[in-house]
Scaffold this motif. Structure first.
Motif, PDB file in Angstrom:
ATOM      1  N   HIS A 155       0.827  -1.210   0.000  1.00 32.24           N
ATOM      2  CA  HIS A 155       0.000   0.000   0.000  1.00 32.24           C
ATOM      3  C   HIS A 155       0.863   1.263   0.000  1.00 32.24           C
ATOM      4  N   TYR A 156       1.865   1.309   0.863  1.00 31.44           N
ATOM      5  CA  TYR A 156       2.657   2.537   1.000  1.00 31.44           C
ATOM      6  C   TYR A 156       3.775   2.655  -0.029  1.00 31.44           C
ATOM      7  N   LEU A 157       3.996   1.605  -0.810  1.00 27.31           N
ATOM      8  CA  LEU A 157       4.961   1.689  -1.899  1.00 27.31           C
ATOM      9  C   LEU A 157       4.307   2.114  -3.213  1.00 27.31           C
ATOM     10  N   ASP A 158       3.012   2.318  -3.184  1.00 25.51           N
ATOM     11  CA  ASP A 158       2.278   2.787  -4.367  1.00 25.51           C
ATOM     12  C   ASP A 158       1.246   3.808  -3.906  1.00 25.51           C
ATOM     13  N   VAL A 176      -2.560  13.755 -12.035  1.00 26.15           N
ATOM     14  CA  VAL A 176      -2.062  12.387 -12.077  1.00 26.15           C
ATOM     15  C   VAL A 176      -0.614  12.409 -11.600  1.00 26.15           C
ATOM     16  N   LEU A 177      -0.209  11.380 -10.883  1.00 20.87           N
ATOM     17  CA  LEU A 177       1.184  11.324 -10.444  1.00 20.87           C
ATOM     18  C   LEU A 177       2.071  10.927 -11.613  1.00 20.87           C
ATOM     19  N   SER A 191      13.826   0.801  -3.499  1.00 21.74           N
ATOM     20  CA  SER A 191      13.391   2.177  -3.277  1.00 21.74           C
ATOM     21  C   SER A 191      13.052   2.837  -4.607  1.00 21.74           C
ATOM     22  N   TYR A 192      12.320   3.934  -4.499  1.00 19.27           N
ATOM     23  CA  TYR A 192      11.951   4.675  -5.697  1.00 19.27           C
ATOM     24  C   TYR A 192      11.979   6.170  -5.395  1.00 19.27           C
ATOM     25  N   THR A 193      12.044   6.968  -6.438  1.00 17.46           N
ATOM     26  CA  THR A 193      11.909   8.417  -6.319  1.00 17.46           C
ATOM     27  C   THR A 193      10.931   8.897  -7.382  1.00 17.46           C
ATOM     28  N   ARG A 194      10.220   9.960  -7.037  1.00 15.60           N
ATOM     29  CA  ARG A 194       9.270  10.570  -7.975  1.00 15.60           C
ATOM     30  C   ARG A 194       9.280  12.070  -7.745  1.00 15.60           C
ATOM     31  N   ASP A 319       2.888  -0.798  -9.709  1.00 11.83           N
ATOM     32  CA  ASP A 319       3.097  -1.826  -8.687  1.00 11.83           C
ATOM     33  C   ASP A 319       4.515  -2.391  -8.664  1.00 11.83           C
ATOM     34  N   ARG A 320       5.398  -1.940  -9.536  1.00 17.29           N
ATOM     35  CA  ARG A 320       6.659  -2.671  -9.701  1.00 17.29           C
ATOM     36  C   ARG A 320       7.527  -2.647  -8.449  1.00 17.29           C
ATOM     37  N   VAL A 321       7.491  -1.555  -7.676  1.00 14.78           N
ATOM     38  CA  VAL A 321       8.279  -1.529  -6.435  1.00 14.78           C
ATOM     39  C   VAL A 321       7.656  -2.457  -5.399  1.00 14.78           C
ATOM     40  N   ALA A 322       6.340  -2.425  -5.286  1.00 15.02           N
ATOM     41  CA  ALA A 322       5.647  -3.289  -4.336  1.00 15.02           C
ATOM     42  C   ALA A 322       5.849  -4.763  -4.676  1.00 15.02           C
TER      43      ALA A 322
END
Length: 349
Positions: A155-158, A176-177, A191-194, A319-322
């Protein structure tokens, strides 16, 4: 059915403030655990079960640093060794309850419930912003959700659900993100950055920063699956002019059981130092946010429990990080399960 959480991992057992002279009972990874603080200040974690008649030691009392069972008065030293049996002079040799390695790094008390020989090789995770930086203030909260811990990580990774679940937090010019800037994967973390395009402040952002609502700036969001036990989100509000305002949402996810999770939430900020109004606002906002999230996750957990045949859900780009985080956790579980099976085969041969 096997659990989907690894045991060879440091988990948050409690916050520093929760553990004191009184006996604290907590179920962690489906194990009953007793926590208390010795006179020296060190934290003790032991199995919450008398070896005589299975009575919870947490229902007993303290006698100095010893724990006395509330049933027949058996007394245990902090190392778990049985120290006194009131009904006889001699103590059965080698009698003891299990104890667990603990490590305290405020605001969390970490516990290792797996192979004790591995604990020293894998130190608890550190949050570098707090370890190396200054000027941060934080608040903590302990919550409980009736959902599997991996549902929380996913949930918190997306955060693309915010437009549906939390529309009031979205800046007014963002519809939209954007796609993720970068995804970094290691053996045990992802991890990811946006970065969002410049936009005006959302009402909550203006409230906590004190900036005019027409202020324009970008946002940088960083989310990290540090381990199966820890998720960290770093959120930066970067006005086109002036200093940035940074928020940290640090969440310890510790399974109570396969369908229930303890959530240890720490909210940090590097601005509005000493401002109780901002602290109270953030505490209330993120509490409400968590409660709203938990309703959805508990609903999903109930639906999963109703399904008699496992189903494969589809995944999309967001969803790829999750998906990677779940894979890491399950690889850790498979590693432990495989080792256990191999040891049993060797022992029986």
């Amino acid at each position: 059915m096997r659990s989907n959480y690894p045991f060879n991992c440091w988990y948050v057992a409690a916050t520093t403030d929760e553990v004191g002279e009184s006996l604290l009972a907590r179920r962690l990874l489906d194990k009953p655990v007793l926590l208390y603080r010795r006179g020296s200040g060190d934290v003790v974690a032991m199995e919450d079960r008398c070896i005589h008649r299975a009575y919870p030691l947490s229902e007993g009392r303290r006698d100095g640093d010893r724990v006395v069972c509330g049933y027949h008065g058996f007394a245990y030293d902090p190392d778990g060794c049985l120290a006194d049996v009131p009904s006889q002079e001699n103590v059965p040799p080698g009698a003891r309850v299990g104890t667990y390695p603990v490590y305290e790094q405020s605001p969390f008390v970490w516990i290792w419930l797996g192979d004790p020989g591995v604990a020293a090789l894998r130190p608890p995770p550190r949050v570098p912003w707090y370890a190396d930086g200054t000027g941060w203030e934080s608040t903590t909260e302990v919550l409980r959700v009736e959902a599997n811990y991996l549902l929380l990580h996913e949930h918190y990774l997306d955060l693309t659900d915010v437009f549906v679940m939390h529309p009031e937090v979205v800046p007014p010019d963002i519809e939209v993100l954007p796609q993720l800037d970068e995804v970094e994967v290691s053996e045990r973390s992802v991890s990811y950055t946006r970065t969002t395009p410049p936009s005006r402040l959302a009402p909550w952002e203006a409230e906590i920063t004190g900036l005019p609502s027409e202020t324009t700036g970008s946002r940088r969001e960083e989310g990290t699956f540090v381990s199966p036990a820890l998720h960290v989100q770093h959120y930066v509000i970067a006005p086109e002019t002036g200093k940035s305002h940074e928020l940290l949402r640090i969440q310890g996810f510790t399974p109570q059981s396969p369908g229930v999770t303890h959530v240890f939430l720490q909210m940090g900020r590097n601005f509005a130092s000493g401002d109780a109004r901002v602290a109270d606002f953030l505490r209330a906002m993120f509490h409400e946010w968590a409660v709203r999230d938990f309703v959805v996750l508990e609903t999903i957990q109930r639906r999963l429990g109703e399904e008699t045949v496992p189903r494969r859900d589809i995944n999309v780009k967001a969803d790829r990080v999750a998906v990677r985080a779940r894979r890491i956790a399950m690889e850790m579980v498979d590693e432990e399960t495989g080792r256990f099976t191999l040891n049993r085969i060797l022992a029986s041969s």
